[in-house]
Design a protein around this motif. Structure first.
Motif, PDB file in Angstrom:
ATOM      1  N   THR A  76      40.603 -33.544  84.286  1.00  0.00           N
ATOM      2  CA  THR A  76      39.189 -33.410  84.665  1.00  0.00           C
ATOM      3  C   THR A  76      38.926 -34.014  86.037  1.00  0.00           C
ATOM      4  O   THR A  76      38.325 -33.379  86.905  1.00  0.00           O
ATOM      5  N   TYR A  77      39.393 -35.250  86.242  1.00  0.00           N
ATOM      6  CA  TYR A  77      39.123 -35.934  87.508  1.00  0.00           C
ATOM      7  C   TYR A  77      39.788 -35.231  88.691  1.00  0.00           C
ATOM      8  O   TYR A  77      39.187 -35.066  89.747  1.00  0.00           O
ATOM      9  N   SER A  78      41.033 -34.811  88.507  1.00  0.00           N
ATOM     10  CA  SER A  78      41.735 -34.125  89.603  1.00  0.00           C
ATOM     11  C   SER A  78      41.144 -32.744  89.848  1.00  0.00           C
ATOM     12  O   SER A  78      41.126 -32.275  90.987  1.00  0.00           O
ATOM     13  N   SER A  79      40.640 -32.104  88.805  1.00  0.00           N
ATOM     14  CA  SER A  79      39.972 -30.811  88.978  1.00  0.00           C
ATOM     15  C   SER A  79      38.703 -30.976  89.813  1.00  0.00           C
ATOM     16  O   SER A  79      38.439 -30.183  90.730  1.00  0.00           O
ATOM     17  N   GLU A  80      37.934 -32.000  89.507  1.00  0.00           N
ATOM     18  CA  GLU A  80      36.711 -32.265  90.281  1.00  0.00           C
ATOM     19  C   GLU A  80      37.046 -32.592  91.736  1.00  0.00           C
ATOM     20  O   GLU A  80      36.362 -32.127  92.652  1.00  0.00           O
ATOM     21  N   LEU A  81      38.095 -33.380  91.944  1.00  0.00           N
ATOM     22  CA  LEU A  81      38.510 -33.702  93.307  1.00  0.00           C
ATOM     23  C   LEU A  81      38.968 -32.445  94.041  1.00  0.00           C
ATOM     24  O   LEU A  81      38.615 -32.229  95.208  1.00  0.00           O
ATOM     25  N   THR A  82      39.713 -31.612  93.352  1.00  0.00           N
ATOM     26  CA  THR A  82      40.159 -30.344  93.937  1.00  0.00           C
ATOM     27  C   THR A  82      38.962 -29.516  94.390  1.00  0.00           C
ATOM     28  O   THR A  82      38.944 -28.980  95.505  1.00  0.00           O
ATOM     29  N   GLU A  83      37.957 -29.418  93.546  1.00  0.00           N
ATOM     30  CA  GLU A  83      36.783 -28.610  93.887  1.00  0.00           C
ATOM     31  C   GLU A  83      35.992 -29.197  95.049  1.00  0.00           C
ATOM     32  O   GLU A  83      35.419 -28.447  95.843  1.00  0.00           O
ATOM     33  N   ARG A  86      37.985 -27.886  97.993  1.00  0.00           N
ATOM     34  CA  ARG A  86      38.230 -26.447  98.112  1.00  0.00           C
ATOM     35  C   ARG A  86      37.408 -25.905  99.277  1.00  0.00           C
ATOM     36  O   ARG A  86      36.228 -26.183  99.407  1.00  0.00           O
ATOM     37  N   GLY A  87      38.062 -25.173 100.145  1.00  0.00           N
ATOM     38  CA  GLY A  87      37.362 -24.587 101.285  1.00  0.00           C
ATOM     39  C   GLY A  87      37.144 -25.542 102.439  1.00  0.00           C
ATOM     40  O   GLY A  87      36.288 -25.317 103.283  1.00  0.00           O
ATOM     41  N   GLY A  88      37.918 -26.645 102.479  1.00  0.00           N
ATOM     42  CA  GLY A  88      37.843 -27.541 103.628  1.00  0.00           C
ATOM     43  C   GLY A  88      36.885 -28.702 103.481  1.00  0.00           C
ATOM     44  O   GLY A  88      36.463 -29.259 104.476  1.00  0.00           O
ATOM     45  N   GLY A  89      36.564 -29.070 102.283  1.00  0.00           N
ATOM     46  CA  GLY A  89      35.627 -30.145 101.958  1.00  0.00           C
ATOM     47  C   GLY A  89      35.930 -31.451 102.677  1.00  0.00           C
ATOM     48  O   GLY A  89      36.650 -31.458 103.659  1.00  0.00           O
ATOM     49  N   PRO A  90      35.410 -32.555 102.254  1.00  0.00           N
ATOM     50  CA  PRO A  90      34.680 -32.667 100.989  1.00  0.00           C
ATOM     51  C   PRO A  90      33.244 -32.170 101.107  1.00  0.00           C
ATOM     52  O   PRO A  90      32.627 -32.272 102.164  1.00  0.00           O
ATOM     53  N   LYS A  91      32.765 -31.622 100.025  1.00  0.00           N
ATOM     54  CA  LYS A  91      31.385 -31.147  99.992  1.00  0.00           C
ATOM     55  C   LYS A  91      30.424 -32.335  99.953  1.00  0.00           C
ATOM     56  O   LYS A  91      29.368 -32.298 100.557  1.00  0.00           O
ATOM     57  N   ASP A  92      30.801 -33.378  99.198  1.00  0.00           N
ATOM     58  CA  ASP A  92      29.999 -34.590  99.063  1.00  0.00           C
ATOM     59  C   ASP A  92      30.963 -35.775  99.113  1.00  0.00           C
ATOM     60  O   ASP A  92      31.739 -35.986  98.187  1.00  0.00           O
ATOM     61  N   GLU A  93      30.919 -36.515 100.210  1.00  0.00           N
ATOM     62  CA  GLU A  93      31.892 -37.601 100.404  1.00  0.00           C
ATOM     63  C   GLU A  93      31.814 -38.674  99.322  1.00  0.00           C
ATOM     64  O   GLU A  93      32.838 -39.217  98.912  1.00  0.00           O
ATOM     65  N   GLN A  94      30.630 -38.980  98.851  1.00  0.00           N
ATOM     66  CA  GLN A  94      30.480 -39.998  97.809  1.00  0.00           C
ATOM     67  C   GLN A  94      31.114 -39.529  96.500  1.00  0.00           C
ATOM     68  O   GLN A  94      31.825 -40.283  95.839  1.00  0.00           O
ATOM     69  N   LYS A  95      30.887 -38.274  96.134  1.00  0.00           N
ATOM     70  CA  LYS A  95      31.502 -37.732  94.920  1.00  0.00           C
ATOM     71  C   LYS A  95      33.009 -37.646  95.081  1.00  0.00           C
ATOM     72  O   LYS A  95      33.761 -37.928  94.140  1.00  0.00           O
ATOM     73  N   ALA A  96      33.458 -37.257  96.256  1.00  0.00           N
ATOM     74  CA  ALA A  96      34.901 -37.172  96.505  1.00  0.00           C
ATOM     75  C   ALA A  96      35.546 -38.539  96.307  1.00  0.00           C
ATOM     76  O   ALA A  96      36.589 -38.652  95.658  1.00  0.00           O
ATOM     77  N   GLN A  97      34.927 -39.583  96.843  1.00  0.00           N
ATOM     78  CA  GLN A  97      35.439 -40.953  96.675  1.00  0.00           C
ATOM     79  C   GLN A  97      35.478 -41.333  95.197  1.00  0.00           C
ATOM     80  O   GLN A  97      36.445 -41.924  94.728  1.00  0.00           O
ATOM     81  N   GLU A  98      34.440 -40.979  94.483  1.00  0.00           N
ATOM     82  CA  GLU A  98      34.368 -41.297  93.058  1.00  0.00           C
ATOM     83  C   GLU A  98      35.489 -40.595  92.284  1.00  0.00           C
ATOM     84  O   GLU A  98      36.176 -41.225  91.478  1.00  0.00           O
ATOM     85  N   TYR A 100      38.314 -39.373  93.472  1.00  0.00           N
ATOM     86  CA  TYR A 100      39.600 -39.912  93.907  1.00  0.00           C
ATOM     87  C   TYR A 100      39.884 -41.235  93.192  1.00  0.00           C
ATOM     88  O   TYR A 100      40.973 -41.444  92.656  1.00  0.00           O
ATOM     89  N   SER A 101      38.908 -42.130  93.181  1.00  0.00           N
ATOM     90  CA  SER A 101      39.085 -43.429  92.522  1.00  0.00           C
ATOM     91  C   SER A 101      39.391 -43.266  91.041  1.00  0.00           C
ATOM     92  O   SER A 101      40.253 -43.961  90.494  1.00  0.00           O
ATOM     93  N   LYS A 102      38.696 -42.346  90.393  1.00  0.00           N
ATOM     94  CA  LYS A 102      38.945 -42.100  88.968  1.00  0.00           C
ATOM     95  C   LYS A 102      40.353 -41.538  88.749  1.00  0.00           C
ATOM     96  O   LYS A 102      41.012 -41.893  87.773  1.00  0.00           O
ATOM     97  N   CYS A 103      40.803 -40.664  89.644  1.00  0.00           N
ATOM     98  CA  CYS A 103      42.172 -40.123  89.545  1.00  0.00           C
ATOM     99  C   CYS A 103      43.203 -41.242  89.623  1.00  0.00           C
ATOM    100  O   CYS A 103      44.121 -41.304  88.798  1.00  0.00           O
ATOM    101  N   VAL A 104      43.058 -42.104  90.607  1.00  0.00           N
ATOM    102  CA  VAL A 104      44.017 -43.192  90.793  1.00  0.00           C
ATOM    103  C   VAL A 104      43.995 -44.125  89.592  1.00  0.00           C
ATOM    104  O   VAL A 104      45.046 -44.484  89.046  1.00  0.00           O
ATOM    105  N   GLU A 105      42.816 -44.505  89.160  1.00  0.00           N
ATOM    106  CA  GLU A 105      42.684 -45.414  88.020  1.00  0.00           C
ATOM    107  C   GLU A 105      43.289 -44.808  86.747  1.00  0.00           C
ATOM    108  O   GLU A 105      44.019 -45.470  86.016  1.00  0.00           O
ATOM    109  N   GLU A 106      42.993 -43.554  86.493  1.00  0.00           N
ATOM    110  CA  GLU A 106      43.513 -42.885  85.288  1.00  0.00           C
ATOM    111  C   GLU A 106      45.026 -42.737  85.363  1.00  0.00           C
ATOM    112  O   GLU A 106      45.727 -42.967  84.380  1.00  0.00           O
TER     113      GLU A 106
END
Length: 118
Positions: A76-83, A86-98, A100-106
């Motif tokens: 789930t976390y990596s899918s959200e980060l991927t999205e 996608r297309g040269g993001g990040p679309k929302d830097e704060q969400k991207a950071q969140e 990414y952090s969740k991916c690393v922690e998990e």
């Protein structure tokens, strides 16, 4: 810790992975191989370098492997980060950071628990 207990601990889908790989020995082998990949190390390096293309690529790879191994939260976390990328993001830097952090922690929690499998 058994493989089933591992999946309960990480909130993964044990029945799904058992149906796919048919034995706990095979599941364990694939989990160990998952840790041997350098995808998370590469994602961290890409993140540090703000390499958008590589962030997308490694997040996408982690998503695919996580889905195949029924590592539900990491998928789930990596899918959200991927999205986000996608297309040269990040679309929302704060969400991207969140994400990414969740991916690393998990990932780190999964790695620690894989080490406990008997």
């Amino acid at each position: 810790m058994t493989v089933k207990q591992f999946y309960e601990e990480i909130h993964g889908d044990y029945e799904e992975i058992l149906g796919r790989l048919a034995s706990e020995d095979r599941i364990k082998r694939f989990l160990i191989k998952f840790l041997e990949t350098d995808d998370m190390t590469s994602l961290k390096a890409a993140w540090k370098d703000n390499n958008i293309e590589e962030i997308f690529g490694y997040a996408h790879r982690i998503k695919g492997i996580s889905l195949n191994l029924s590592l539900s939260n990491l998928a789930t976390y990596s899918s959200e980060l991927t999205e986000e990328y996608r297309g040269g993001g990040p679309k929302d830097e704060q969400k991207a950071q969140e994400w990414y952090s969740k991916c690393v922690e998990e990932y780190e929690m999964i790695a620690a628990n894989i080490a406990k499998i008997e």
